[in-house]
Design an enzyme around this catalytic site. Structure first.
Site, PDB file in Angstrom:
ATOM      1  CB  CYS A  57      -0.929   0.036   1.201  1.00 54.09           C
ATOM      2  SG  CYS A  57      -2.117  -1.298   1.247  1.00 54.09           S
ATOM      3  CG  HIS A 116      -1.259   3.654   4.289  1.00 55.80           C
ATOM      4  ND1 HIS A 116      -1.038   2.421   3.706  1.00 55.80           N
ATOM      5  CD2 HIS A 116      -0.734   3.568   5.537  1.00 55.80           C
ATOM      6  CE1 HIS A 116      -0.416   1.633   4.564  1.00 55.80           C
ATOM      7  NE2 HIS A 116      -0.223   2.299   5.684  1.00 55.80           N
TER       8      HIS A 116
HETATM    9 CA    CA Z   1      -3.012  -1.993  -0.928  1.00 58.48          CA
END
Ligand code: CA
Length: 448
Positions: A57, A116
């Site tokens: 991610c 993120h």
């Molecule tokens: Ca991801």
């Protein structure tokens, strides 16, 4: 050619989370209904070899948003779990994000969904060139929006959103996107819409479960409903653009941030999944559509990267990517339109956890220094796109060349600024696979 302000297209990047290669109809899904994504893909260009710059991610998002290999600034791990207390962990403010470049072109910018790339409030979207932000700072969240610590709370421009406003995150993100479009349809806008679906946890609503009730395997049934929720949301956004009369001059990019997750996703026919540098970890469903600027019904077959989005979209917006020396990507428009028939990239590189794993794709060949397999593997992707035949033993000269290419590329990178547990998990996962395989054998053969 300078684009006049009133003609500047709107730009929407729709990013999904951990969605598998074959979890969209336009890549061959037969079980999950994605008719809206399939229709919009047909209106534009599908990338058959569209890569992201990392197999999980946070680093993948850092690459996409900056247009640079994230190892250039040491962002090749997810944030450690105490990252919200340290503003040196995450993509630094000194990196220019696509949001900042598009603001310079007069765009109003919005980030919706999962962030993120910087847990600390000093690194949140409003500090990184986004005028508007609705979403959560961390890497995962329950889909009901129930707060669980500072990284798993829904904020709008830094203020906590009340529970009464939230229903199901995928729908909440779609609703916010539609509201943003309704408010900003008279001037060019850029929206980075990063759904956390279909990342775990497996949460869905009856509406979407109804659409996947034909899928008998429970995990896939729920996962499929989560993907379907994104598709229905994208359909509503598309209808909004049409109703506003701005659909033709809106660029829509769709991709997943990395390969499909280990459970319930379908990366076939690619080998591997999220976390790995096999094709299943880094090659993702990926398209761009722009009715006014790109011919419909195209498939582009040379390898391209999520790093290419920054220069491509900046130039579409009337900017000049040549002036952004830091970028690693290429403007894809001349390649798509065949005014340039070369391949956009001589080579593409991946580095995970500071070289714990790495890969190079150059020409037909792909080298993969695999921690999973404790070996440096070599594949001829032209002959063997499924990576079934490791040809490293008979091609030491090619291995040497690609290793040298990697070293040269890596000499311009920083060491990782922090580490996460992914590297250890990689080894555990391989051990688990081998144990399961051993236990499948006749009892007499299990210890050999
Ligand atoms: Ca991801």
């Amino acid at each position: 050619m300078k684009v006049k302000k009133k003609e500047k297209p709107n730009i929407i990047i729709i990013l999904t989370d951990d969605q598998g290669w074959a979890d969209v109809g336009f890549n061959g899904a037969t079980d999950i209904p994605t008719q809206n994504l399939d229709r919009i893909a047909k209106e534009g260009v599908v990338f058959s070899k569209g890569y992201v710059s990392h197999p999980y991610c946070s680093p993948s998002r850092a690459g996409l948003l900056t247009g640079r290999y994230q190892a250039r600034f040491g962002h090749d791990c997810n944030m450690p779990y105490e990252g919200e207390n340290d503003d040196t962990i995450g993509t630094p403010l000194s990196e220019k994000m696509i949001s900042e470049a598009l603001k310079e072109q007069g765009y109003t910018t919005s980030a919706i969904g999962k962030w993120h790339v910087g847990d600390h409030p000093n690194l949140h979207p409003n500090k990184q060139g986004f005028d508007h932000w609705f979403g959560f700072p961390g890497g995962a969240m329950n889909f009901w929006g129930i707060p669980n610590g500072p990284l798993r709370t829904i904020y709008r421009n830094g203020k906590e959103v009340s529970q009464e406003e939230l229903s199901y995150l995928t729908d909440d993100f779609t609703n916010e996107a539609i509201e943003f479009i309704n408010k900003n349809d008279k001037k060019p806008f850029f929206m980075y819409l990063a759904y956390n679906a279909p990342h775990a946890p497996d949460h869905a609503t009856k509406q979407y479960l109804e659409n996947t009730k034909h899928i008998e395997y429970a995990g896939r049934n729920i996962y499929g409903a989560m993907v379907n929720a994104v598709d229905v949301g994208v359909g509503r956004i598309d209808s909004t653009l049409k109703a506003k009369g701005i659909k033709d001059n809106t660029v829509i990019v769709f991709l997943s941030d990395n390969g499909g997750r280990l459970e319930h996703a379908d990366n076939r026919p690619n080998r591997g999944h999220k976390g790995m540098l096999f094709e299943g970890g880094i090659k993702v469903p990926f398209f761009i559509s722009w009715p006014k600027g790109l011919k419909e019904n195209q498939v582009y077959n040379n390898p391209i990267s999520s790093l290419d989005l920054f220069p491509t979209l900046l130039n579409i917006a009337g900017g000049n990517s040549e002036l952004e020396n830091q970028l690693d990507g290429k403007d894809l428009i001349p390649y798509i339109n065949k005014t340039n028939t070369d391949k956009p990239h001589e080579a593409l590189f991946w580095r995970s956890s500071g070289g714990f794993e790495y890969a190079v794709r150059k020409g037909n060949y792909k080298l993969y220094k695999s921690a999973y397999k404790e070996k440096t593997l070599l594949f001829d992707l032209e002959k063997d796109p499924k990576e079934r035949y490791d040809i490293s033993d008979t091609n030491s000269n090619i291995i040497k060349e690609l290793e040298e290419d990697y070293k040269l590329w890596d000499s311009n990178n920083l060491d990782p600024g922090w580490f996460d547990p992914h590297a250890e998990n990689v080894i555990k996962e391989e051990q688990k696979l081998n144990k399961t395989k051993r236990n499948s054998l006749h009892p007499k053969l299990r210890n050999q």
